[in-house]
Design a protein around this motif. Structure first.
Motif, mmCIF file in Angstrom:
data_model
loop_
_atom_site.group_PDB
_atom_site.id
_atom_site.type_symbol
_atom_site.label_atom_id
_atom_site.label_comp_id
_atom_site.label_asym_id
_atom_site.label_seq_id
_atom_site.Cartn_x
_atom_site.Cartn_y
_atom_site.Cartn_z
ATOM 1 N N SER A 42 0.915 -1.058 -0.078
ATOM 2 C CA SER A 42 -0.046 0.013 -0.259
ATOM 3 C C SER A 42 0.952 1.158 0.098
ATOM 4 N N ALA A 43 0.129 2.260 0.352
ATOM 5 C CA ALA A 43 1.104 3.604 0.299
ATOM 6 C C ALA A 43 1.833 3.788 1.519
ATOM 7 N N PHE A 44 1.462 3.292 2.718
ATOM 8 C CA PHE A 44 2.245 3.461 3.710
ATOM 9 C C PHE A 44 1.983 2.281 4.600
ATOM 10 N N SER A 45 2.812 2.094 5.845
ATOM 11 C CA SER A 45 2.430 1.077 6.860
ATOM 12 C C SER A 45 2.153 1.975 7.978
ATOM 13 N N ILE A 46 1.298 1.173 8.975
ATOM 14 C CA ILE A 46 0.926 1.921 10.324
ATOM 15 C C ILE A 46 1.598 0.998 11.231
ATOM 16 N N THR A 47 2.031 1.901 12.232
ATOM 17 C CA THR A 47 2.888 0.980 13.495
ATOM 18 C C THR A 47 2.233 1.363 14.779
ATOM 19 N N ALA A 48 1.914 0.535 15.703
ATOM 20 C CA ALA A 48 1.838 1.089 17.185
ATOM 21 C C ALA A 48 2.636 0.638 18.106
ATOM 22 N N MET A 49 3.425 1.813 18.576
ATOM 23 C CA MET A 49 4.596 1.659 19.581
ATOM 24 C C MET A 49 3.930 1.188 20.692
ATOM 25 N N VAL A 50 4.421 -0.058 21.142
ATOM 26 C CA VAL A 50 3.811 -0.372 22.615
ATOM 27 C C VAL A 50 4.959 -1.112 23.357
ATOM 28 N N THR A 51 4.924 -1.369 24.618
ATOM 29 C CA THR A 51 6.003 -1.737 25.605
ATOM 30 C C THR A 51 5.726 -3.476 25.260
ATOM 31 N N ALA A 52 6.881 -4.376 25.372
ATOM 32 C CA ALA A 52 6.580 -5.756 25.343
ATOM 33 C C ALA A 52 5.677 -6.380 26.214
ATOM 34 N N GLN A 53 5.644 -5.636 27.420
ATOM 35 C CA GLN A 53 4.829 -6.348 28.417
ATOM 36 C C GLN A 53 3.338 -6.138 28.082
ATOM 37 N N SER A 54 2.903 -5.036 27.131
ATOM 38 C CA SER A 54 1.530 -4.907 27.080
ATOM 39 C C SER A 54 1.010 -5.629 26.138
ATOM 40 N N VAL A 55 1.428 -6.811 25.357
ATOM 41 C CA VAL A 55 0.982 -7.653 24.544
ATOM 42 C C VAL A 55 1.503 -9.222 24.815
ATOM 43 N N LYS A 56 0.364 -9.849 24.806
ATOM 44 C CA LYS A 56 0.425 -11.307 24.928
ATOM 45 C C LYS A 56 0.330 -12.128 23.520
ATOM 46 N N PHE A 57 1.308 -12.759 23.156
ATOM 47 C CA PHE A 57 1.112 -13.384 21.925
ATOM 48 C C PHE A 57 0.792 -14.970 22.174
ATOM 49 N N SER A 58 0.141 -15.525 21.121
ATOM 50 C CA SER A 58 0.157 -16.969 20.939
ATOM 51 C C SER A 58 0.166 -17.483 19.751
ATOM 52 N N GLY A 59 0.939 -18.509 19.338
ATOM 53 C CA GLY A 59 1.008 -19.397 17.954
ATOM 54 C C GLY A 59 2.310 -18.994 17.465
ATOM 55 N N LEU A 60 2.827 -19.733 16.681
ATOM 56 C CA LEU A 60 4.021 -19.732 16.097
ATOM 57 C C LEU A 60 4.311 -18.758 15.007
ATOM 58 N N MET A 61 5.526 -17.721 15.361
ATOM 59 C CA MET A 61 5.943 -16.933 14.311
ATOM 60 C C MET A 61 7.222 -17.052 13.563
ATOM 61 N N LYS A 62 7.507 -16.519 12.471
ATOM 62 C CA LYS A 62 8.742 -16.639 11.830
ATOM 63 C C LYS A 62 9.603 -15.149 11.783
ATOM 64 N N ASP A 63 10.688 -15.280 12.055
ATOM 65 C CA ASP A 63 11.655 -14.070 12.036
ATOM 66 C C ASP A 63 12.015 -13.695 10.567
ATOM 67 N N TRP A 64 12.467 -12.442 10.194
ATOM 68 C CA TRP A 64 13.089 -11.943 9.334
ATOM 69 C C TRP A 64 13.578 -10.640 9.746
ATOM 70 N N SER A 65 14.835 -10.295 9.189
ATOM 71 C CA SER A 65 15.248 -8.922 9.446
ATOM 72 C C SER A 65 16.065 -8.420 8.371
ATOM 73 N N ARG A 66 16.320 -6.954 8.627
ATOM 74 C CA ARG A 66 17.165 -6.239 7.570
ATOM 75 C C ARG A 66 17.687 -5.218 8.006
ATOM 76 N N ALA A 67 18.633 -4.534 7.525
ATOM 77 C CA ALA A 67 19.473 -3.362 8.320
ATOM 78 C C ALA A 67 18.316 -2.369 7.896
ATOM 79 N N ALA A 68 18.573 -1.313 8.839
ATOM 80 C CA ALA A 68 17.575 -0.157 8.714
ATOM 81 C C ALA A 68 18.359 1.014 8.180
ATOM 82 N N ASP A 69 17.570 2.097 7.639
ATOM 83 C CA ASP A 69 18.514 3.243 7.392
ATOM 84 C C ASP A 69 19.323 4.033 8.381
ATOM 85 N N SER A 70 18.517 3.821 9.595
ATOM 86 C CA SER A 70 19.301 4.346 10.902
ATOM 87 C C SER A 70 20.621 3.853 11.419
#
Ligand SMILES: [Zn+2]
Ligand SMILES: [Zn+2]
Length: 138
Positions: A42-70
């Motif tokens: 799409s034209a942009f992505s939306i991100t909600a900045m949250v603390t790790a303690q404020s979300v409880k996940f379940s289910g298997l996730m996969k990882d991917w990473s890239r170098a950021a411009d910063s």
């Protein structure tokens, strides 16, 4: 935004990954960079900045990473069966998550007050009045 009840449940498109957001995000930002255009298809992505303690996940996730411009690493977690992106994080700052909030059941919290990478924004999209803008990252 005052009548939103927490926790809010979220799920990927296939339902293999589910989560609960326990409290309001610290900030909701729209990113117009080319990587986010690819990510969101799409034209942009939306991100909600949250603390790790404020979300409880379940289910298997996969990882991917890239170098950021910063110069940091932008790591991503996604559902391995439907491919839906769940959140991003910097491995050096694991207590802060960049949740991809479009898969919450109540999407009314998705109202970006900050727009970043406006330098790569699509010409047809007009930034709403009253939000903060940055040419590149925060
Ligand atoms: Zn899925
Ligand atoms: Zn971006």
């Amino acid at each position: 935004m005052d009548d939103i009840k927490y926790p809010i449940k979220g799920a990927c498109q296939c339902g293999g990954v589910t989560y609960e957001l326990l409290e309001p995000p610290l900030m909701v930002a729209a990113c117009h960079c080319k990587e986010c255009q690819k990510l969101s298809t799409s034209a942009f992505s939306i991100t909600a900045m949250v603390t790790a303690q404020s979300v409880k996940f379940s289910g298997l996730m996969k990882d991917w990473s890239r170098a950021a411009d910063s110069g940091n690493v932008s790591a991503a977690k996604f559902c391995p069966s439907c491919g839906n992106r769940i959140y991003h994080y910097d491995p050096n700052e694991p207590d802060k998550l960049k949740l991809k909030p479009s898969n919450l059941s109540d999407t009314s919290i998705i109202n970006p007050t900050v727009h970043i990478w406006v330098s790569e924004k699509q010409d047809w999209f007009n930034i709403p009045e009253g939000v903060k803008t940055f040419d590149k990252q925060l």
